[in-house]
Design an enzyme around this catalytic site. Structure first.
Site, PDB file in Angstrom:
ATOM      1  N   ASP A  63       0.764  -1.109  -0.093  1.00 13.02           N
ATOM      2  CA  ASP A  63      -0.021  -0.071   0.043  1.00 13.02           C
ATOM      3  C   ASP A  63       0.801   1.330  -0.003  1.00 13.02           C
ATOM      4  O   ASP A  63       0.177   2.369  -0.127  1.00 13.02           O
ATOM      5  CB  ASP A  63      -0.927   0.083   1.330  1.00 13.02           C
ATOM      6  CG  ASP A  63      -0.259  -0.167   2.621  1.00 13.02           C
ATOM      7  OD1 ASP A  63       1.145   0.045   2.497  1.00 13.02           O
ATOM      8  OD2 ASP A  63      -0.958  -0.209   3.620  1.00 13.02           O
ATOM      9  N   HIS A  64       2.059   1.167  -0.009  1.00 15.42           N
ATOM     10  CA  HIS A  64       2.879   2.413   0.335  1.00 15.42           C
ATOM     11  C   HIS A  64       3.712   2.626  -1.183  1.00 15.42           C
ATOM     12  O   HIS A  64       3.392   3.570  -1.690  1.00 15.42           O
ATOM     13  CB  HIS A  64       4.101   1.919   1.504  1.00 15.42           C
ATOM     14  CG  HIS A  64       3.526   2.562   2.808  1.00 15.42           C
ATOM     15  ND1 HIS A  64       2.695   1.644   3.372  1.00 15.42           N
ATOM     16  CD2 HIS A  64       3.979   3.345   3.655  1.00 15.42           C
ATOM     17  CE1 HIS A  64       2.301   2.371   4.610  1.00 15.42           C
ATOM     18  NE2 HIS A  64       3.292   3.280   4.950  1.00 15.42           N
ATOM     19  N   ASP A 118       4.503  -0.854  11.042  1.00 17.16           N
ATOM     20  CA  ASP A 118       3.858   0.259  10.642  1.00 17.16           C
ATOM     21  C   ASP A 118       3.408   0.955  12.104  1.00 17.16           C
ATOM     22  O   ASP A 118       2.845   0.318  12.931  1.00 17.16           O
ATOM     23  CB  ASP A 118       2.617   0.196   9.582  1.00 17.16           C
ATOM     24  CG  ASP A 118       2.406   1.678   9.213  1.00 17.16           C
ATOM     25  OD1 ASP A 118       2.798   1.939   7.968  1.00 17.16           O
ATOM     26  OD2 ASP A 118       1.868   2.587   9.969  1.00 17.16           O
ATOM     27  N   ARG A 378      -0.075  12.766   9.832  1.00 21.93           N
ATOM     28  CA  ARG A 378       1.509  13.531  10.127  1.00 21.93           C
ATOM     29  C   ARG A 378       1.550  14.673   9.121  1.00 21.93           C
ATOM     30  O   ARG A 378       1.046  14.544   8.005  1.00 21.93           O
ATOM     31  CB  ARG A 378       2.632  12.505  10.142  1.00 21.93           C
ATOM     32  CG  ARG A 378       2.522  11.583  11.184  1.00 21.93           C
ATOM     33  CD  ARG A 378       3.468  10.557  11.188  1.00 21.93           C
ATOM     34  NE  ARG A 378       3.496   9.765  12.163  1.00 21.93           N
ATOM     35  CZ  ARG A 378       4.008   8.520  12.407  1.00 21.93           C
ATOM     36  NH1 ARG A 378       4.314   7.738  11.617  1.00 21.93           N
ATOM     37  NH2 ARG A 378       3.572   7.760  13.434  1.00 21.93           N
ATOM     38  N   SER A 531       7.306   7.413  12.559  1.00 23.16           N
ATOM     39  CA  SER A 531       7.302   6.133  12.018  1.00 23.16           C
ATOM     40  C   SER A 531       7.958   4.914  12.533  1.00 23.16           C
ATOM     41  O   SER A 531       8.823   5.229  13.559  1.00 23.16           O
ATOM     42  CB  SER A 531       7.562   6.325  10.522  1.00 23.16           C
ATOM     43  OG  SER A 531       7.737   4.854   9.882  1.00 23.16           O
ATOM     44  N   ARG A 533       9.626   2.966  11.076  1.00 16.66           N
ATOM     45  CA  ARG A 533      10.652   2.372  10.120  1.00 16.66           C
ATOM     46  C   ARG A 533      11.905   2.081  10.807  1.00 16.66           C
ATOM     47  O   ARG A 533      12.528   3.007  11.067  1.00 16.66           O
ATOM     48  CB  ARG A 533      10.708   3.403   8.982  1.00 16.66           C
ATOM     49  CG  ARG A 533      11.330   4.683   9.198  1.00 16.66           C
ATOM     50  CD  ARG A 533      11.182   5.470   8.417  1.00 16.66           C
ATOM     51  NE  ARG A 533       9.962   5.925   7.879  1.00 16.66           N
ATOM     52  CZ  ARG A 533       9.291   7.351   7.377  1.00 16.66           C
ATOM     53  NH1 ARG A 533      10.453   8.159   7.045  1.00 16.66           N
ATOM     54  NH2 ARG A 533       7.991   7.701   7.302  1.00 16.66           N
TER      55      ARG A 533
END
Length: 643
Positions: A63-64, A118, A378, A531, A533
């Site tokens: 989806d990213h 996520d 964000r 995030s 990440r």
């Protein structure tokens, strides 16, 4: 008597005691990954040598990284689909929807635990489960059957009373909480929603709140599982997943915050932080250039129907670009069938894919010096792709009203229907693929952009490095490892990704690290917010960063630093931060003494000074750090077991 949070944690507790501030380990029932973090997570899972995931359910979403300017993203998608098929993971194909929206619709269950790579994984906690965002390596460990370690959180009761007025949204509830508590007000806490006002909120509205609880720095947020939950699951044709779950009456909470929904007004988060809150009425009349409706925060059926009610029969202002991205294919099909998609197209909106899109910097960057209203979660500096743009976070109602007028507009001043067509029960899981029943014959597809996984070396007893960058408070993972269409395709290529680290803070940071054989990072409060990440730890590790010295850390990033063998330290006296300059040489001796005490001394060789510091870690973290990270530690454990 227990609160809801501790009820679920107790049933999943593997180690430790449920006492706030103490280390615990819990079993994870479900995992989710998305493509920007998932590729690395599955590479790490493969490195563990486990033949099949050991969770009740694991899902891989794309989806990213859906802009396919070159081969990189498409290659990653092929890898993800093949590795999911081989190792027992369900695969949600590109176009099926945003991971959090789809997981809420199709997989989240009351009473379960979920860990996702996520930071907005807590969206699913609207369903009465414990959903936590984490780094990809922690998710890979969960898929391998390893418990998730965390600090037992405090539980904050958010007591809601009253009912939202015309033009006021559940988005305004979480923005109000951010105004009250700030982006670091939730660190080490779970926000549990109670009170009569909860009954007046749909699962979609609850999901908006739990989604943006991540911006508080919270471990997660949670709503009870009640008749509202049952009705949602019934529409999803999985009422059998429903169980009633709520806190015991009179149970203990560490803190209580009360919000009267009757008194709420539309709010906006101003540039460049989700807690820079103002009333929309204060901003009314400001010229708007772009409006974006969607993202995992506000792209559900109800969100888009509310926006459509305002836009119906009207045209967007000539100065406004409006984009709409539904959260899932399921939502999109419902909008097509009831004619709402025609409302969006007719008013002048541009319809985007059912993906994260602009929220992660994948397209739709606003023009220079513009004002962009977004229903996202964000608005960090540079995240939109345009450094000079002012990004405001608002509700779908504010976004739609402003798109029509061309200026920021308070939707409570407009007349439109609050009621809309009831959501129909439409289910189509044809783009969610089950894993192969013959995994031995599944070949993993690896494109040329998928590079070998970097592995750290064991921790040295002495760290002697220069301060290669000094940073202020609230540095986000977007600062450390930027997102956007230029960078995200290299998430499986750490060598290339490392060239973008801190590019908006210190251009050519990677070259500075190479010239100095790595280094130490010094920063202020709440370092690594945002995030999940893990690349924000992995890429600096690749560049030779050995320690990060700050006033405080964000939860997920702290865990990621440990996972990749970077020593996290906080100043005992925060004023010592002011005494250090870039390129000072810092020496940390006897790192092995962490086994005896989590307090260390940092010597500033350049200035002939010393500073007391503390490692905010557990005893188990020390073993991981000394091994050079979690993967090394796991391999060492497996090697010992095989001897």
């Amino acid at each position: 008597m227990q609160n809801l949070t501790y009820k679920i944690l107790e049933k999943h507790l593997l180690k430790g005691k449920l006492e706030a501030g103490q280390p615990i380990e819990i079993k994870m029932d479900q995992t989710l990954t998305q493509d920007a973090t998932g590729t690395m997570a599955y590479m790490q899972f493969e490195a563990m040598g486990v033949k099949k995931v050991k969770t009740e359910l694991s899902v891989s979403y794309v989806d990213h990284n859906t802009l396919q300017n070159g081969f990189m993203n498409a290659d990653d998608h092929a890898y993800l689909q093949s590795v999911a098929s081989k190792y027992g993971v369900y695969f949600s194909k590109p176009g099926n929807g945003i991971c959090h929206q789809v997981h809420l619709e199709r997989f989240a269950k009351p009473g379960k635990t979920l860990i996702g790579s996520d930071s907005h994984t807590p969206t699913s906690s609207a369903m009465g489960c414990i959903a936590i965002g984490a780094g990809g390596l922690d998710v890979a460990k969960a898929m391998a059957g390893i418990g998730y370690r965390l600090t037992c959180p405090k539980v904050v009761e958010v007591k809601l009373t009253g009912t939202l007025a015309h033009g006021v949204s559940s988005k305004d509830i979480i923005l109000k909480l951010l105004e009250l508590l700030s982006v670091k007000g939730g660190v080490g806490k779970v926000f549990e929603y109670t009170g009569e006002g909860v009954k007046n909120l749909s699962v979609y509205q609850r999901a908006t709140i739990t989604n943006m609880g991540a911006e508080l720095g919270a471990t997660t947020s949670i709503f009870p599982s009640d008749e509202v939950t049952r009705e949602f699951l019934k529409r999803q044709q999985r009422e059998s997943d429903y169980i009633a779950l709520s806190a015991d009456e009179g149970c203990h909470y560490d803190e209580t915050v009360e919000i009267n929904l009757d008194e709420l007004t539309p709010l906006a988060a101003c540039p460049n932080s989700p807690d820079a809150i103002k009333n929309v009425s204060e901003l009314a009349g400001m010229k708007v250039d772009q409006v974006a409706i969607g993202s995992c925060t506000n792209s559900g059926y109800e969100d888009l129907m509310k926006a459509a009610a305002i836009l119906k029969g009207k045209k967007i202002a000539h100065n406004v670009s409006l984009v709409v991205s539904p959260g899932s294919r399921q939502v999109l099909m419902k909008l097509i069938e009831n004619g709402t998609l025609a409302t969006f197209v007719s008013c002048g909106a541009r319809i985007l894919e059912c993906t994260c899109g602009p929220c992660i910097g994948m397209g739709q960057s606003p023009k220079s010096d513009s004002v962009s209203l977004r229903t996202f979660n964000r608005n960090f500096y540079g995240r939109s792709g345009t450094l000079s743009a002012g990004i405001y976070l608002v509700s779908p109602e504010v976004a739609a009203a402003s798109a029509i007028t061309g200026v920021i507009t308070d939707p409570t001043t407009l007349e439109y229907a609050d009621e809309f067509e009831k959501e129909q029960s439409y289910i189509d899981d044809s783009l969610i693929y089950a894993p192969s029943k013959d995994p031995e014959n599944v070949e993993i597809v690896r494109g040329p952009n998928i590079k070998p996984l970097p592995v750290n070396t064991p921790m040295d007893s002495t760290i002697d490095k220069k301060v290669v960058i000094k940073l202020p408070d609230n540095i986000t993972t977007d600062h450390i490892a930027p997102a956007g269409a230029k960078v995200l395709p290299y998430r499986s290529n750490i060598e290339k990704l490392s060239t973008f680290v801190f590019e908006n803070n210190k251009p050519h940071f990677d070259e500075v690290c190479k010239e100095n054989n790595g280094g130490i990072i010094v920063a202020g409060e709440n370092y690594g917010q945002g995030s999940s990440r893990e690349h924000a730890a992995l890429a600096p590790m690749y560049l030779g960063i050995k320690a990060v010295l700050t006033k405080s850390f964000a939860r997920i990033h702290l865990a990621n630093l440990v996972n990749f063998g970077l020593l996290p330290l906080i100043f005992t006296d925060k004023s010592d931060y002011d005494k250090i300059d870039e390129m000072d040489e810092l020496k940390i001796e006897n790192v092995n003494s962490l086994y005896d005490s989590l307090d260390l001394i940092v010597e500033n060789v350049t200035k002939n000074e010393t500073y007391k510091v503390h490692a905010p870690i557990s005893q188990e973290d020390i073993d991981i750090l000394m091994a050079g990270g979690a993967l090394n530690y796991i391999r060492n454990q497996q090697w010992s077991c095989n001897e």
